[in-house]
Design an enzyme around this catalytic site. Sequence first.
Site, PDB file in Angstrom:
ATOM      1  N   GLY A  46       0.830  -1.191   0.000  1.00  0.00           N
ATOM      2  CA  GLY A  46       0.000   0.000   0.000  1.00  0.00           C
ATOM      3  C   GLY A  46       0.868   1.246   0.000  1.00  0.00           C
ATOM      4  CD  GLN A  51       3.371   5.617   2.707  1.00  0.00           C
ATOM      5  OE1 GLN A  51       2.405   5.101   2.168  1.00  0.00           O
ATOM      6  NE2 GLN A  51       4.363   4.901   3.211  1.00  0.00           N
ATOM      7  CB  CYS A  88       5.282   1.834   7.267  1.00  0.00           C
ATOM      8  SG  CYS A  88       4.816   3.353   6.432  1.00  0.00           S
ATOM      9  CG  LEU A  89       6.647   0.871   1.160  1.00  0.00           C
ATOM     10  CD1 LEU A  89       5.996   1.268  -0.156  1.00  0.00           C
ATOM     11  CD2 LEU A  89       7.785  -0.120   0.930  1.00  0.00           C
ATOM     12  CG  HIS A 130      -0.476   1.070   7.402  1.00  0.00           C
ATOM     13  ND1 HIS A 130       0.510   0.556   8.210  1.00  0.00           N
ATOM     14  CD2 HIS A 130       0.163   1.929   6.561  1.00  0.00           C
ATOM     15  CE1 HIS A 130       1.681   1.089   7.889  1.00  0.00           C
ATOM     16  NE2 HIS A 130       1.499   1.923   6.884  1.00  0.00           N
ATOM     17  CD  GLU A 131      -1.176   2.312   2.861  1.00  0.00           C
ATOM     18  OE1 GLU A 131      -0.746   3.480   2.717  1.00  0.00           O
ATOM     19  OE2 GLU A 131      -0.415   1.357   3.087  1.00  0.00           O
ATOM     20  CG  HIS A 134       0.367   6.580   5.617  1.00  0.00           C
ATOM     21  ND1 HIS A 134       1.522   7.060   6.174  1.00  0.00           N
ATOM     22  CD2 HIS A 134       0.599   5.269   5.355  1.00  0.00           C
ATOM     23  CE1 HIS A 134       2.415   6.069   6.264  1.00  0.00           C
ATOM     24  NE2 HIS A 134       1.883   4.973   5.783  1.00  0.00           N
TER      25      HIS A 134
HETATM   26 ZN   LIG Z   1       2.720   3.111   5.713  1.00  0.00          ZN
END
Ligand SMILES: [Zn+2]
Length: 154
Positions: A46, A51, A88-89, A130-131, A134
């Site tokens: 995701g 991000q 998480c990226l 999670h997304e 963000h």
């Molecule tokens: Zn993330």
Amino acid sequence: MAVRNILKFGDERLSKIAKPVTQFDDDLKSLLDDMRETMRVSNGVGLAGPQIGVLRRVVVIEIDDLYLELINPEIVSSKGEQYEDEGCLSVPKYYDKVKRPKVVTVKAFDRDGKEFTVTGKKLLARCLCHEIDHLNGILFIDKSENGQKFKERR
Ligand SMILES: [Zn+2]
């Protein structure tokens, strides 16, 4: 299409609240294409606008053969509970347990401005939560079991 740079923990843009998308135009479509490519080359499941430094309410998710684009997503219902590791990226090489609902239903718009709902269980439910976090400036380490300790070490 282009691969965008993914912001890392510590960048203040990751803690900003993203603004709703109002124009479903070609810019949005190319943003989504870039997000999909960036997520794929990074092996993520995701990616959310903030991000890559785009403070708009846009999310892409890909789990196995399910690919989703969610514009202005909102959780409309949730039930149950799960407690699993997340990563998480934007927080590379760190995994930690986060409490999430087991099932969530999300309402969103697609790239053409058409409203849809999606219900996710297990990994997809975690990923949706999670997304969407963000988009509200929240990282999983703000909620995870050892997130506070992780942040203090940095
Ligand atoms: Zn993330």
